[in-house]
Write a protein that holds these residues in place. Structure first.
Motif, mmCIF file in Angstrom:
data_model
loop_
_atom_site.group_PDB
_atom_site.id
_atom_site.type_symbol
_atom_site.label_atom_id
_atom_site.label_comp_id
_atom_site.label_asym_id
_atom_site.label_seq_id
_atom_site.Cartn_x
_atom_site.Cartn_y
_atom_site.Cartn_z
ATOM 1 N N LEU A 47 -4.379 4.103 -15.213
ATOM 2 C CA LEU A 47 -4.688 2.277 -14.074
ATOM 3 C C LEU A 47 -5.854 2.385 -13.907
ATOM 4 O O LEU A 47 -6.642 1.289 -13.438
ATOM 5 C CB LEU A 47 -3.498 2.455 -13.021
ATOM 6 N N ILE A 48 -6.032 3.140 -12.847
ATOM 7 C CA ILE A 48 -7.612 3.497 -12.183
ATOM 8 C C ILE A 48 -8.786 3.228 -14.068
ATOM 9 O O ILE A 48 -9.851 2.414 -12.859
ATOM 10 C CB ILE A 48 -7.912 4.801 -11.838
ATOM 11 N N GLY A 49 -9.053 3.382 -14.824
ATOM 12 C CA GLY A 49 -9.719 3.408 -15.898
ATOM 13 C C GLY A 49 -9.386 2.305 -16.230
ATOM 14 O O GLY A 49 -10.868 1.436 -16.405
ATOM 15 N N VAL A 50 -8.767 1.449 -16.247
ATOM 16 C CA VAL A 50 -8.694 0.283 -16.854
ATOM 17 C C VAL A 50 -8.754 -0.777 -15.497
ATOM 18 O O VAL A 50 -9.448 -1.634 -15.600
ATOM 19 C CB VAL A 50 -6.294 -0.295 -17.070
ATOM 20 N N TYR A 51 -8.444 -0.577 -14.390
ATOM 21 C CA TYR A 51 -8.703 -1.223 -13.461
ATOM 22 C C TYR A 51 -9.938 -1.271 -12.686
ATOM 23 O O TYR A 51 -10.941 -2.366 -12.636
ATOM 24 C CB TYR A 51 -8.220 -0.221 -11.795
ATOM 25 N N TYR A 52 -10.993 0.086 -13.284
ATOM 26 C CA TYR A 52 -12.060 0.273 -12.704
ATOM 27 C C TYR A 52 -13.154 -0.837 -13.897
ATOM 28 O O TYR A 52 -14.197 -1.648 -13.688
ATOM 29 C CB TYR A 52 -12.920 1.570 -13.123
ATOM 30 N N TRP A 53 -12.905 -1.057 -15.446
ATOM 31 C CA TRP A 53 -13.136 -0.929 -16.270
ATOM 32 C C TRP A 53 -13.161 -2.901 -16.544
ATOM 33 O O TRP A 53 -14.207 -3.476 -16.773
ATOM 34 C CB TRP A 53 -13.411 -0.745 -17.825
ATOM 35 N N SER A 54 -12.287 -3.044 -15.814
ATOM 36 C CA SER A 54 -11.746 -4.570 -16.084
ATOM 37 C C SER A 54 -12.478 -5.555 -14.686
ATOM 38 O O SER A 54 -12.417 -6.380 -14.707
ATOM 39 C CB SER A 54 -10.232 -4.815 -15.695
ATOM 40 N N VAL A 55 -12.515 -4.637 -13.878
ATOM 41 C CA VAL A 55 -13.741 -5.335 -12.568
ATOM 42 C C VAL A 55 -14.928 -5.475 -13.144
ATOM 43 O O VAL A 55 -15.657 -6.083 -13.122
ATOM 44 C CB VAL A 55 -13.551 -4.179 -11.017
ATOM 45 N N ILE A 150 -4.239 7.167 -5.753
ATOM 46 C CA ILE A 150 -4.612 6.104 -4.122
ATOM 47 C C ILE A 150 -5.441 7.184 -4.018
ATOM 48 O O ILE A 150 -7.066 6.922 -4.043
ATOM 49 C CB ILE A 150 -3.753 6.160 -3.187
ATOM 50 N N ALA A 151 -5.814 9.215 -3.906
ATOM 51 C CA ALA A 151 -6.392 10.168 -3.828
ATOM 52 C C ALA A 151 -7.019 10.196 -4.413
ATOM 53 O O ALA A 151 -8.558 10.190 -4.609
ATOM 54 C CB ALA A 151 -5.809 11.324 -3.314
ATOM 55 N N PHE A 152 -6.656 9.825 -5.772
ATOM 56 C CA PHE A 152 -7.955 10.439 -7.516
ATOM 57 C C PHE A 152 -8.998 9.333 -7.179
ATOM 58 O O PHE A 152 -9.329 9.417 -8.155
ATOM 59 C CB PHE A 152 -7.134 11.157 -8.553
ATOM 60 N N TYR A 153 -9.003 8.423 -7.164
ATOM 61 C CA TYR A 153 -9.332 7.007 -7.206
ATOM 62 C C TYR A 153 -10.636 7.217 -7.174
ATOM 63 O O TYR A 153 -11.558 6.731 -7.794
ATOM 64 C CB TYR A 153 -8.915 5.828 -6.307
ATOM 65 N N PRO A 154 -11.312 7.647 -5.745
ATOM 66 C CA PRO A 154 -12.558 8.171 -5.724
ATOM 67 C C PRO A 154 -13.258 8.323 -6.600
ATOM 68 O O PRO A 154 -14.387 8.182 -7.103
ATOM 69 C CB PRO A 154 -12.660 7.627 -4.079
ATOM 70 N N VAL A 155 -12.463 9.760 -6.728
ATOM 71 C CA VAL A 155 -13.295 11.121 -8.148
ATOM 72 C C VAL A 155 -13.108 10.514 -9.460
ATOM 73 O O VAL A 155 -14.386 10.332 -9.978
ATOM 74 C CB VAL A 155 -12.353 12.340 -7.642
ATOM 75 N N ILE A 156 -11.782 9.686 -9.782
ATOM 76 C CA ILE A 156 -11.965 9.042 -11.052
ATOM 77 C C ILE A 156 -13.228 7.433 -10.548
ATOM 78 O O ILE A 156 -13.830 8.163 -11.514
ATOM 79 C CB ILE A 156 -10.720 8.415 -11.090
ATOM 80 N N THR A 157 -13.487 6.754 -10.410
ATOM 81 C CA THR A 157 -14.083 6.067 -10.374
ATOM 82 C C THR A 157 -15.290 6.217 -10.522
ATOM 83 O O THR A 157 -16.386 5.797 -10.828
ATOM 84 C CB THR A 157 -13.892 5.279 -8.928
ATOM 85 N N TRP A 158 -15.670 7.627 -9.583
ATOM 86 C CA TRP A 158 -17.604 7.788 -8.901
ATOM 87 C C TRP A 158 -18.194 8.861 -11.189
ATOM 88 O O TRP A 158 -18.538 8.277 -11.461
ATOM 89 C CB TRP A 158 -17.085 9.506 -8.296
ATOM 90 N N LEU A 159 -16.568 9.497 -11.485
ATOM 91 C CA LEU A 159 -16.558 9.413 -12.712
ATOM 92 C C LEU A 159 -17.048 9.118 -13.469
ATOM 93 O O LEU A 159 -17.704 8.305 -14.827
ATOM 94 C CB LEU A 159 -15.477 10.285 -13.529
#
Lengths: 168, 285
Positions: A47-55, A150-159
């Motif tokens: 979900l984080i991945g799809v959110y990130y790339w979709s944005v 929610i907690a992992f969002y910053p880490v995955i977004t950074w990666l």
């Protein structure tokens, strides 16, 4: 979100990076960690991945790619086939519906929007799974997953930000 | 115009996802086969991604084992002496048991270990409890085989590919295992509900259960062989339900055994023709 024709023409190899990063996140979600409780609170990394790339690079994550990745996640996780494509496509459409407002704001705003999205995602996932199994599943189970996501969002977004440098 | 096209595409894929969900609900064989082919193809990639975790885990296990080697050695020596004594008693009991079964003409089913497998992936979801193992039809695994380890029952295979199989764990909401109380022999069903403790279903009203009661497989249904440890009764719910703590620690699984159980076949009873006296036989006077 509109994609200009020249951008569409240059998709090519660049589209591989969002696909591969989300594929890697799927693999990370299904590894046997042998840690107590991890299976109940595994963050929704895809979900984080799809959110990130979709944005940030929506032109490199077309809807059919989301459909395939979601289907693959269902197959590897053993969840009902169609569940993840449905949820991830709805999330992506929500982002597209909001448009570029996301890009104009800062990280905290993005995170805040993501919190709203992940809560909606969790509720929908619980609702559809309950309907599918014709049983009222325990909604508390999904709460841990939402908080971990929610907690992992910053880490995955950074990666993902590191890999974004390779996308032209 | 382009926006309308994009919306139409989104609508198409949303409908396609719902269609897949509905088809999957009806246990479509085509969907199951496709799933099996795809997870089979991705097993090598998952193994590669899992290598660092597996190596780290092996190293930490090795360090832990080295740290406790002396205390373990002492414990194992004592346990070995106890087990040798128990083995003698068990052998005597087994001979007695076999003799009595022969007298009663009871035939046991045959339990065959098909293969030992490694766990490759886990659902890691609060709603679905299953895992992938690295054995499939090439190793002789079939759908419906029991998956166990030395501690007891883990689950059964529900989707089998050439080199991988999906195992439905006993705590999944779809899992139903025929079990019995070891002491009373009462046959019940063990139902998973995605929680760490499983629920006993179809408990006769006149029967009572106690905390610590041992639950074994009953062998009914033919998937699981009888008398495998499943768990112990650990708590009662406020509505009178019975919860069972599984004997297998599902958080520490690395290797499992896939087993096949064949129920003993009984010779069919052939009705002997009844000899009837000839109708036109003259009665001798």
């Amino acid at each position: 979100m509109n994609i200009s024709p020249n951008k569409e023409a240059s998709i090519g190899f660049n589209a591989v990076i969002p696909f591969l990063t989300i594929l890697m996140l799927i693999f990370l979600m299904v590894l046997p960690y042998n840690i107590p409780l991890i299976s109940d609170i595994m963050p929704l990394l895809t979900l984080i991945g799809v959110y990130y790339w979709s944005v940030f690079k929506p032109e490199y994550l077309p809807i059919w790619v989301v459909f395939i990745l979601g289907g693959l996640q269902d197959i590897l996780m053993g969840s009902p086939l169609g569940l993840m494509p449905l949820l991830l496509i709805v999330v992506q459409q929500f982002i597209f519906f909001q448009g570029r407002q996301f890009l104009e704001r800062d990280f905290i705003f993005n995170w805040f929007v993501f919190v709203m999205l992940v809560i909606g995602f969790g509720i929908m996932s619980w609702g559809i799974s309950s309907l599918y199994f014709r049983a009222l599943l325990d909604y508390w189970d999904v709460l841990g997953q939402i908080l971990m996501t929610i907690a992992f969002y910053p880490v995955i977004t950074w990666l993902l930000g590191l890999t974004r440098k390779f996308v032209k | 115009m382009k926006k309308i096209g994009q919306k139409f595409t989104a609508f198409f894929f949303i409908v396609a996802s719902i269609a897949l969900l509905l088809m999957g609900r009806s246990q479509s064989a085509l969907i199951e086969q496709t799933r099996a082919q795809i997870f089979n193809a991705f097993i090598p990639a998952i193994k590669v991604v899992d290598f660092p975790r597996g190596a780290t885990s092996s190293l930490s296990d090795w360090i832990r084992n080295v740290a406790v080697v002396f205390s373990d050695n002492q414990f194992l020596r004592e346990e070995n002496a106890n087990l040798k004594r128990q083995l003698t008693e068990a052998t005597e009991l087994e001979i007695d048991n076999l003799r009595l079964k022969n007298l009663l003409n009871i035939k046991d089913g045959t339990l065959t270990t098909i293969t030992a497998s490694r766990i490759v992936s886990d659902s890691n979801s609060p709603f679905f409890k299953s895992m992938l193992i690295n054995s499939g039809t090439n190793d002789g695994v079939k759908k419906g085989h029991a998956v166990v380890n030395e501690e007891g029952v883990i689950g059964r295979t529900i989707n089998v590919a050439a080199n991988a199989s999906r195992v439905l764990l006993l705590n999944d909401i779809n899992s139903r295992i025929p079990v019995k109380f070891a002491d009373s022999g009462v046959n019940v069903i063990l139902a998973g509900d995605n929680s760490p403790l499983q629920l006993i279903e179809f408990m006769p009203e006149e029967e009572k259960a106690n905390i610590g009661d041992l639950i074994l497989t009953s062998g009914m249904g033919g998937v699981f062989p009888p008398d495998l440890p499943v768990g112990v009764v650990s708590e009662f719910t406020e509505f009178g339900g019975i919860r069972v703590n599984p004997s297998v620690n599902l958080n520490r699984l690395n290797y499992v055994s896939v087993t096949e159980y064949e129920i003993a076949s009984f010779p069919t009873l052939i009705e002997e023709p009844v000899e009837t006296p000839p109708q036109n036989e003259e009665v001798e006077e």
